[in-house]
Design a protein around this motif. Structure first.
Motif, PDB file in Angstrom:
ATOM      1  N   GLU A 133     -11.118  -5.513  -3.765  1.00 27.34           N
ATOM      2  CA  GLU A 133     -12.375  -5.092  -3.152  1.00 27.34           C
ATOM      3  C   GLU A 133     -12.219  -3.754  -2.423  1.00 27.34           C
ATOM      4  O   GLU A 133     -13.149  -2.961  -2.355  1.00 27.34           O
ATOM      5  CB  GLU A 133     -12.867  -6.159  -2.176  1.00 27.34           C
ATOM      6  N   ILE A 134     -11.061  -3.522  -1.846  1.00 26.48           N
ATOM      7  CA  ILE A 134     -10.801  -2.260  -1.130  1.00 26.48           C
ATOM      8  C   ILE A 134      -9.456  -1.735  -1.622  1.00 26.48           C
ATOM      9  O   ILE A 134      -8.401  -2.131  -1.124  1.00 26.48           O
ATOM     10  CB  ILE A 134     -10.778  -2.459   0.403  1.00 26.48           C
ATOM     11  N   LEU A 135      -9.500  -0.833  -2.599  1.00 26.20           N
ATOM     12  CA  LEU A 135      -8.275  -0.345  -3.210  1.00 26.20           C
ATOM     13  C   LEU A 135      -7.718   0.889  -2.509  1.00 26.20           C
ATOM     14  O   LEU A 135      -6.534   1.207  -2.658  1.00 26.20           O
ATOM     15  CB  LEU A 135      -8.510  -0.038  -4.695  1.00 26.20           C
ATOM     16  N   THR A 136      -8.560   1.601  -1.766  1.00 27.96           N
ATOM     17  CA  THR A 136      -8.071   2.776  -1.043  1.00 27.96           C
ATOM     18  C   THR A 136      -8.600   2.764   0.384  1.00 27.96           C
ATOM     19  O   THR A 136      -9.702   2.277   0.654  1.00 27.96           O
ATOM     20  CB  THR A 136      -8.513   4.089  -1.732  1.00 27.96           C
ATOM     21  N   LEU A 173       0.860  -1.176   0.000  1.00 24.50           N
ATOM     22  CA  LEU A 173       0.000   0.000   0.000  1.00 24.50           C
ATOM     23  C   LEU A 173       0.901   1.232   0.000  1.00 24.50           C
ATOM     24  O   LEU A 173       1.885   1.283   0.739  1.00 24.50           O
ATOM     25  CB  LEU A 173      -0.923   0.034   1.225  1.00 24.50           C
ATOM     26  N   VAL A 174       0.569   2.216  -0.829  1.00 21.55           N
ATOM     27  CA  VAL A 174       1.396   3.416  -0.912  1.00 21.55           C
ATOM     28  C   VAL A 174       0.601   4.619  -0.422  1.00 21.55           C
ATOM     29  O   VAL A 174      -0.621   4.705  -0.604  1.00 21.55           O
ATOM     30  CB  VAL A 174       1.901   3.659  -2.346  1.00 21.55           C
ATOM     31  N   ALA A 175       1.293   5.534   0.230  1.00 20.76           N
ATOM     32  CA  ALA A 175       0.657   6.743   0.744  1.00 20.76           C
ATOM     33  C   ALA A 175       0.367   7.697  -0.403  1.00 20.76           C
ATOM     34  O   ALA A 175       1.223   7.954  -1.247  1.00 20.76           O
ATOM     35  CB  ALA A 175       1.576   7.406   1.766  1.00 20.76           C
ATOM     36  N   ASN A 179      -4.149  11.868   1.666  1.00 27.82           N
ATOM     37  CA  ASN A 179      -4.807  11.476   2.922  1.00 27.82           C
ATOM     38  C   ASN A 179      -5.343  10.053   2.878  1.00 27.82           C
ATOM     39  O   ASN A 179      -6.312   9.728   3.584  1.00 27.82           O
ATOM     40  CB  ASN A 179      -5.951  12.454   3.235  1.00 27.82           C
ATOM     41  N   GLU A 180      -4.741   9.211   2.047  1.00 25.11           N
ATOM     42  CA  GLU A 180      -5.217   7.834   1.972  1.00 25.11           C
ATOM     43  C   GLU A 180      -4.076   6.892   1.640  1.00 25.11           C
ATOM     44  O   GLU A 180      -2.981   7.308   1.244  1.00 25.11           O
ATOM     45  CB  GLU A 180      -6.333   7.717   0.930  1.00 25.11           C
ATOM     46  N   LEU A 181      -4.354   5.620   1.838  1.00 25.04           N
ATOM     47  CA  LEU A 181      -3.459   4.560   1.416  1.00 25.04           C
ATOM     48  C   LEU A 181      -4.040   3.937   0.151  1.00 25.04           C
ATOM     49  O   LEU A 181      -5.229   3.594   0.115  1.00 25.04           O
ATOM     50  CB  LEU A 181      -3.334   3.487   2.498  1.00 25.04           C
ATOM     51  N   ARG A 182      -3.217   3.797  -0.859  1.00 24.51           N
ATOM     52  CA  ARG A 182      -3.674   3.202  -2.115  1.00 24.51           C
ATOM     53  C   ARG A 182      -3.026   1.832  -2.274  1.00 24.51           C
ATOM     54  O   ARG A 182      -1.810   1.696  -2.276  1.00 24.51           O
ATOM     55  CB  ARG A 182      -3.305   4.109  -3.281  1.00 24.51           C
ATOM     56  N   ARG A 183      -3.870   0.820  -2.388  1.00 24.07           N
ATOM     57  CA  ARG A 183      -3.383  -0.552  -2.498  1.00 24.07           C
ATOM     58  C   ARG A 183      -2.908  -0.822  -3.929  1.00 24.07           C
ATOM     59  O   ARG A 183      -3.565  -0.421  -4.902  1.00 24.07           O
ATOM     60  CB  ARG A 183      -4.490  -1.535  -2.118  1.00 24.07           C
ATOM     61  N   ILE A 184      -1.773  -1.491  -4.064  1.00 26.41           N
ATOM     62  CA  ILE A 184      -1.281  -1.953  -5.357  1.00 26.41           C
ATOM     63  C   ILE A 184      -1.606  -3.443  -5.446  1.00 26.41           C
ATOM     64  O   ILE A 184      -0.902  -4.277  -4.875  1.00 26.41           O
ATOM     65  CB  ILE A 184       0.236  -1.732  -5.505  1.00 26.41           C
ATOM     66  N   PRO A 185      -2.699  -3.813  -6.104  1.00 31.62           N
ATOM     67  CA  PRO A 185      -3.081  -5.227  -6.141  1.00 31.62           C
ATOM     68  C   PRO A 185      -2.155  -6.021  -7.057  1.00 31.62           C
ATOM     69  O   PRO A 185      -1.438  -5.457  -7.889  1.00 31.62           O
ATOM     70  CB  PRO A 185      -4.509  -5.187  -6.695  1.00 31.62           C
ATOM     71  N   ASP A 186      -2.187  -7.320  -6.892  1.00 26.14           N
ATOM     72  CA  ASP A 186      -1.413  -8.208  -7.752  1.00 26.14           C
ATOM     73  C   ASP A 186      -1.875  -8.003  -9.193  1.00 26.14           C
ATOM     74  O   ASP A 186      -3.021  -8.291  -9.534  1.00 26.14           O
ATOM     75  CB  ASP A 186      -1.655  -9.669  -7.323  1.00 26.14           C
TER      76      ASP A 186
END
Length: 394
Positions: free
Chosen positions: A46-49, A24-26, A29-36
């Protein structure tokens, strides 16, 4: 960033053998998921941010800048939100460890590691995972820097692609297709503009150019912008707007100015004619793939004549030009080499395939024609960016 994500699991496979490794990258004001990127059905999607104040272990690790360890599901239920519990249940995780990723100047994100069964993380394993998170942070920082450079280059390149002029009668359409590899920033461009009127009330001639500056980086995109501007100026400074004279002037300018210009291009002038009469095409080719001309009866002609490419070493090269009548309903197609060049494939066969597509679909509306060509010629995916420009005379 996708490349970093792909390598996570292999990197950590020998450290406690986790069943899951997430990134997950900052982002403000949120964390953004880097999915496979290789698993389109991943539960991760399902929850990307996540807001940074979310009741998730990963968000807590970011807020507090420290490693957060959740030993089992009971601890997760007690301290975190139902959304967090649901996500980890669907991922099949019991023990979770979230490590902050510290860059050289800021906290970049979080590495999330999970085990399907309860897992005790000893001192040695924790130290190893902490060290691994440092290497991952370095990779993330480099990837973000590269992504930012690519984004800036793309924006620069697209900003320099011309808005096509509104012609009174001739149809004009263009298409730009980035390379399949996002790292390949190209110097391909197209241009089209009207020339000054020869006399009051006359219909203006149209200049068109398609070119390709050597290189796949920010430098190539920058040089492309310089060459495009220099070519426009040289054209307007040399009435009666001979394409060969203009290219000779460009050669001379590049030999004097510190412009590392190497590449190919076709520069052409399209002169209008009264209704039902043939238009006149005059062009000069500096080492570029041959334009294709489709006659109203469907026959496709390869305009193969060309001179040497654009390069400082050829500053004294002779530039020639060629003329062709375009009967009403004719379609002219210009393109860059990314459309027809593939490693291990014959370029002449690709041009023949392109001519066949122009023959079959040459009566389609020009945007539809370019879309069909782009789709049919895209296998294997191009390693270079591609420009297509089509004109149809009334």
């Amino acid at each position: 960033m996708d490349d970093v994500r792909r390598r996570l699991h292999d990197l950590l496979a020998g450290v406690g053998k986790p069943s899951y490794a997430g990134l997950l990258v900052a982002d403000r004001n949120e964390l953004r998921r880097i999915p496979d990127p290789d698993d389109v059905s991943s539960v991760e999607r399902e929850i990307l941010t996540l807001p940074t104040d979310a009741a998730f272990p990963s968000a807590r690790a970011l807020r507090e800048g420290r490693t957060v360890f959740v030993p089992d599901r009971e601890a997760l239920v007690a301290a975190y939100s139902p959304d967090a519990v649901g996500l980890f249940d669907r991922l099949g995780l019991t023990t979770v460890m979230c490590l902050p990723l510290w860059g050289s100047r800021a906290l970049l994100g979080v590495l999330a590691i999970g085990w399907a069964r309860r897992h005790e993380v000893g001192i040695t394993e924790r130290a190893t995972l902490t060290a691994a998170s440092g290497y991952i942070a370095q990779a993330v920082e480099r990837a973000q820097y590269l992504d930012e450079r690519i984004s800036v280059a793309r924006e620069l390149q697209e900003a320099m692609l011309t808005d096509l002029p509104l012609a009174n009668r001739v149809e004009v359409s263009a298409l730009y297709q980035p390379a399949a590899d996002d790292h390949m920033i190209g110097g391909d461009w197209y241009d089209a503009y009207h020339l000054p009127l020869a006399s009051p009330g006359a219909e203006p001639a149209l200049m068109v150019t398609v070119g390709d500056i050597v290189g796949h980086d920010m430098h190539a995109a920058t040089v492309m912008g310089q060459i495009r501007s220099m070519l426009r100026q040289a054209t307007l400074d040399h009435p009666p707007y001979s394409p060969a004279t203009v290219l000779a002037a460009l050669d001379a300018a590049c030999a004097v100015l510190p412009v590392e210009a190497g590449g190919t291009l076709v520069h052409a002038r399209l002169d209008p004619a009264p209704p039902a009469m043939p238009w006149s095409l005059t062009w000069s080719n500096a080492g570029h793939p041959p334009p294709l001309l489709r006659a109203p009866d469907g026959r496709v002609h390869v305009l193969a004549a060309h001179d040497v490419l654009l390069h400082q070493a050829f500053k004294d090269a002779s530039r020639t030009e060629h003329r062709r009548e375009l009967m009403p309903g004719s379609t002219l197609l210009l393109y860059t080499d990314g459309l027809v060049e593939r490693r291990g494939h014959d370029i002449e066969a690709a041009i023949t395939q392109l001519a066949g597509l122009l023959n079959r679909h040459g009566n389609d509306p020009l945007p539809e024609l370019l879309r069909r060509i782009s789709e049919r010629m895209a296998q294997p995916p191009p390693e270079d960016d591609v420009v297509l420009l089509a004109l149809r005379v009334p």
